[in-house]
Design a protein around this motif. Sequence first.
Motif, short mmCIF file in Angstrom:
data_model
loop_
_atom_site.label_atom_id
_atom_site.label_comp_id
_atom_site.label_asym_id
_atom_site.label_seq_id
_atom_site.Cartn_x
_atom_site.Cartn_y
_atom_site.Cartn_z
N VAL A 27 0.87 -1.19 0.00
CA VAL A 27 0.00 0.00 0.00
C VAL A 27 0.90 1.23 0.00
N PRO A 28 0.75 2.10 -1.00
CA PRO A 28 1.67 3.23 -1.11
C PRO A 28 1.42 4.33 -0.08
N ASP A 29 2.50 4.93 0.37
CA ASP A 29 2.36 6.15 1.17
C ASP A 29 2.13 7.31 0.20
N ASP A 139 7.31 -2.83 -23.82
CA ASP A 139 8.39 -1.92 -24.19
C ASP A 139 9.14 -1.42 -22.97
N GLU A 140 8.44 -1.27 -21.84
CA GLU A 140 9.06 -0.79 -20.61
C GLU A 140 8.54 -1.58 -19.43
N CYS A 141 9.36 -1.65 -18.40
CA CYS A 141 9.01 -2.33 -17.17
C CYS A 141 9.28 -1.34 -16.02
N VAL A 142 8.23 -1.04 -15.26
CA VAL A 142 8.33 -0.11 -14.13
C VAL A 142 7.99 -0.88 -12.87
N LEU A 143 8.97 -0.98 -11.98
CA LEU A 143 8.78 -1.71 -10.73
C LEU A 143 9.05 -0.78 -9.56
N VAL A 144 8.15 -0.79 -8.59
CA VAL A 144 8.43 -0.15 -7.31
C VAL A 144 8.68 -1.31 -6.35
N VAL A 145 9.94 -1.42 -5.95
CA VAL A 145 10.38 -2.53 -5.09
C VAL A 145 10.25 -2.07 -3.64
N HIS A 146 9.42 -2.79 -2.88
CA HIS A 146 9.15 -2.44 -1.49
C HIS A 146 10.10 -3.18 -0.55
N PRO A 147 10.49 -2.55 0.55
CA PRO A 147 11.46 -3.15 1.47
C PRO A 147 10.83 -4.22 2.36
N ARG A 171 15.29 5.52 -8.51
CA ARG A 171 15.25 6.50 -7.42
C ARG A 171 14.66 5.84 -6.19
N GLY A 172 15.01 6.39 -5.07
CA GLY A 172 14.49 5.90 -3.81
C GLY A 172 13.38 6.79 -3.29
N PHE A 173 12.53 6.19 -2.48
CA PHE A 173 11.46 6.91 -1.81
C PHE A 173 11.76 6.93 -0.32
N GLY A 174 11.15 7.86 0.38
CA GLY A 174 11.40 8.01 1.82
C GLY A 174 11.01 6.80 2.65
N ASN A 175 10.08 5.98 2.15
CA ASN A 175 9.65 4.79 2.90
C ASN A 175 10.55 3.58 2.67
N GLY A 176 11.63 3.76 1.90
CA GLY A 176 12.55 2.67 1.63
C GLY A 176 12.29 1.94 0.33
N ALA A 177 11.17 2.22 -0.35
CA ALA A 177 10.89 1.61 -1.64
C ALA A 177 11.82 2.23 -2.69
N VAL A 178 12.02 1.49 -3.78
CA VAL A 178 12.92 1.93 -4.86
C VAL A 178 12.21 1.76 -6.19
N LEU A 179 12.24 2.80 -7.01
CA LEU A 179 11.72 2.74 -8.36
C LEU A 179 12.82 2.24 -9.29
N LEU A 180 12.47 1.26 -10.11
CA LEU A 180 13.35 0.78 -11.18
C LEU A 180 12.55 0.81 -12.47
N ARG A 181 13.03 1.57 -13.45
CA ARG A 181 12.35 1.68 -14.75
C ARG A 181 13.32 1.24 -15.83
N TYR A 182 12.88 0.26 -16.61
CA TYR A 182 13.73 -0.34 -17.66
C TYR A 182 13.05 -0.29 -19.01
#
Length: 189
Positions: A27-29, A139-147, A171-182
Amino acid sequence: MGTLIYAANTSLDGFVEDGSGSFDWSVPDEEVHAFWNEHEQHIGTSLYGRRMYETMRVWEDDDWLRDEPAVVREYARIWRAADKVVHSTTLPDVSTARTRLERTFDPGAVRRLKETSTADLSVGGAALGAEAFAHGLVDECVLVVHPVVVGGGRPALPRGVRLHLELLEQRGFGNGAVLLRYAVRGPAR
């Protein structure tokens, strides 16, 4: 021509749901929700499987949104503005606006949709995403990886498909999640 983007929240060990089917850990902040709002602003059509559609159709209802933060209400507006194509052999009908039901996943039809689209498209849901990856449509893969490590469940990415990816953004988010876009560059060698 539209870009087809597979986007998902995932655990660090690569699952969109844990072994019991729960994804409450993703659940996103407010910051992550704002990212998803920005991402979804550019989507003209969302492709869903039955399970993902059943999860997402809550955004059609205003009743629960009244007391939610502005970022959540904004996502509902964005979601409603996009067209939706639900691929399901078992869903009797669709109950949301701007939505059509397709009984089969036709890779040729998705290619034609990409070719004629003036906006980007998204594919949501691990099962439908795996189909799209297997047919070379993503064509693209967008993942928000949660800690969080959930230890098993539904994999975020398809099994048995090897792809070469190029990192476009991280990029990182304040809650520790990380965006990875490929960008998907083709089959891995």
